[in-house]
Write an enzyme that holds these catalytic residues in place. Sequence first.
Site, PDB file in Angstrom:
ATOM      1  N   SER A 152       0.800  -1.226   0.083  1.00 20.29           N
ATOM      2  CA  SER A 152      -0.045  -0.027  -0.142  1.00 20.29           C
ATOM      3  C   SER A 152       0.823   1.224  -0.129  1.00 20.29           C
ATOM      4  CB  SER A 152      -0.920  -0.044   1.340  1.00 20.29           C
ATOM      5  OG  SER A 152      -1.492   1.287   1.436  1.00 20.29           O
ATOM      6  N   TYR A 167      -1.934  -1.418  10.363  1.00 18.96           N
ATOM      7  CA  TYR A 167      -1.792  -1.516   8.888  1.00 18.96           C
ATOM      8  C   TYR A 167      -0.651  -1.273   8.201  1.00 18.96           C
ATOM      9  CZ  TYR A 167      -3.634  -1.401   4.157  1.00 18.96           C
ATOM     10  OH  TYR A 167      -4.003  -1.445   2.854  1.00 18.96           O
TER      11      TYR A 167
HETATM   12  P1  NAD Z   1     -11.281  -6.262  -0.618  1.00 13.49           P
HETATM   13  O1  NAD Z   1     -11.867  -6.205   0.554  1.00 13.49           O
HETATM   14  O2  NAD Z   1     -12.164  -5.977  -1.995  1.00 13.49           O
HETATM   15  O3  NAD Z   1     -10.705  -7.837  -1.205  1.00 13.49           O
HETATM   16  C1  NAD Z   1      -9.751  -8.425  -0.262  1.00 13.49           C
HETATM   17  C2  NAD Z   1     -10.107  -9.874  -0.246  1.00 13.49           C
HETATM   18  O4  NAD Z   1      -9.161 -10.440   0.701  1.00 13.49           O
HETATM   19  C3  NAD Z   1     -11.473 -10.004   0.261  1.00 13.49           C
HETATM   20  O5  NAD Z   1     -12.312 -10.975  -0.892  1.00 13.49           O
HETATM   21  C4  NAD Z   1     -11.331 -10.982   1.401  1.00 13.49           C
HETATM   22  O6  NAD Z   1     -12.338 -11.954   1.671  1.00 13.49           O
HETATM   23  C5  NAD Z   1     -10.058 -11.433   1.337  1.00 13.49           C
HETATM   24  N1  NAD Z   1      -9.373 -11.687   2.677  1.00 13.49           N
HETATM   25  C6  NAD Z   1      -9.134 -10.889   4.032  1.00 13.49           C
HETATM   26  N2  NAD Z   1      -8.907 -11.658   4.832  1.00 13.49           N
HETATM   27  C7  NAD Z   1      -8.272 -12.777   4.134  1.00 13.49           C
HETATM   28  C8  NAD Z   1      -7.829 -13.958   5.086  1.00 13.49           C
HETATM   29  N3  NAD Z   1      -7.293 -14.174   6.395  1.00 13.49           N
HETATM   30  N4  NAD Z   1      -7.558 -14.916   4.116  1.00 13.49           N
HETATM   31  C9  NAD Z   1      -7.840 -15.114   2.941  1.00 13.49           C
HETATM   32  N5  NAD Z   1      -8.676 -14.214   2.099  1.00 13.49           N
HETATM   33  C10 NAD Z   1      -8.932 -13.108   2.918  1.00 13.49           C
HETATM   34  O7  NAD Z   1     -10.068  -5.332  -0.779  1.00 13.49           O
HETATM   35  P2  NAD Z   1      -8.905  -4.964  -1.819  1.00 13.49           P
HETATM   36  O8  NAD Z   1      -9.043  -3.395  -1.628  1.00 13.49           O
HETATM   37  O9  NAD Z   1      -9.096  -5.473  -3.071  1.00 13.49           O
HETATM   38  O10 NAD Z   1      -7.792  -5.515  -1.043  1.00 13.49           O
HETATM   39  C11 NAD Z   1      -6.655  -6.352  -1.701  1.00 13.49           C
HETATM   40  C12 NAD Z   1      -5.393  -5.574  -1.138  1.00 13.49           C
HETATM   41  O11 NAD Z   1      -5.061  -4.424  -1.587  1.00 13.49           O
HETATM   42  C13 NAD Z   1      -5.143  -5.718   0.463  1.00 13.49           C
HETATM   43  O12 NAD Z   1      -3.908  -6.178   0.539  1.00 13.49           O
HETATM   44  C14 NAD Z   1      -5.373  -4.256   0.536  1.00 13.49           C
HETATM   45  O13 NAD Z   1      -4.567  -3.881   1.759  1.00 13.49           O
HETATM   46  C15 NAD Z   1      -4.327  -3.700  -0.566  1.00 13.49           C
HETATM   47  N6  NAD Z   1      -4.713  -2.146  -0.695  1.00 13.49           N
HETATM   48  C16 NAD Z   1      -5.998  -1.763  -1.035  1.00 13.49           C
HETATM   49  C17 NAD Z   1      -6.226  -0.446  -1.181  1.00 13.49           C
HETATM   50  C18 NAD Z   1      -7.777   0.071  -1.510  1.00 13.49           C
HETATM   51  O14 NAD Z   1      -7.864   1.344  -1.423  1.00 13.49           O
HETATM   52  N7  NAD Z   1      -8.428  -0.694  -1.505  1.00 13.49           N
HETATM   53  C19 NAD Z   1      -5.069   0.328  -1.204  1.00 13.49           C
HETATM   54  C20 NAD Z   1      -3.872  -0.023  -0.901  1.00 13.49           C
HETATM   55  C21 NAD Z   1      -3.684  -1.468  -0.841  1.00 13.49           C
END
Ligand code: NAD
Length: 269
Positions: A152, A167
Amino acid sequence: MDNYRQGEPGELRLKGKTAVITGAGSGIGRAAALHLARNGADVCLIDLNDNRTEKAEREIREMGRESLFVDADVSDPQRVEKAIRTAVDRFGRIDVVFANAGINGTLSPIEDLQPEDWDKTLATNLKGTFLTVKYAIPHMKQAGGSVIVTSSVNGSRKFSGFGMAAYSASKAGQVAFAKMAALELARYKIRVNVICPGAIETHIGENTNRTKQVDKIDIPVEYPEGNQPLEHGPGKPEQVADLVLFLASEQSSHISGTEIFIDGAETLL
Ligand code: NAD
């Protein structure tokens, strides 16, 4: 590289390859799964049990690719090991690992943050990345491959996500881990890179517990013209998926140990 070939438009860049993606049922993971499949890969989808992941599995099969949903919590060593083994049994190989599952977890001032909430965030984001990579390595050593980790901007270029100490620490840890892995695994021609998204439109809010105590430590941050210089809004998971495809494919064959920011210049303000 002698046999380097530049991609033709429309070429299936991952034809014959297998990708393992965690957090594949939603947001960035789901968009990447569909995009890698569209570009020829068979995909193992790891996520917690929910029907969103089964839907992604169906959509990929409808494209004519192989797809397999495995229900696993990435913080659980036995379940991750079993999930990787299931993928290898089914597809016979692993070429691409996208360690992407993550949660925002509990947002709280440090003095109020409960140790178990710290553990949950670190176990999902950082330990989950370690376990996913660890159990995939034995299956990638022979032929090489590409590992992509979702970190991130928090923890690397942004420190004003108030309440996000756990985080941000987990996300900074992922960058260090990936750089160590890039050096260690270079001998096997396994590349390891990190993507650092800014705000992306996903379901991450469902895994966010902002406590009201965060108001105590909030410092207002005001930007002159909004906080998204390039597009004046959050990015889309599909834009991140394009970057994942690039890092998964031979088009990035000389890139390893690098973090790439994908935030529309948001964190340069
Ligand atoms: P999201 O919630 O849409 O998708 C995340 C997925 O991970 C979900 O399907 C959830 O069920 C799964 N998950 C959570 N905990 C889990 C576990 N213990 N075991 C297996 N699966 C698990 O969110 P996203 O934004 O697509 O997140 C994906 C990655 O992107 C994450 O690592 C998040 O930190 C990172 N990220 C997101 C953003 C943002 O703005 N959305 C920004 C920076 C980084």
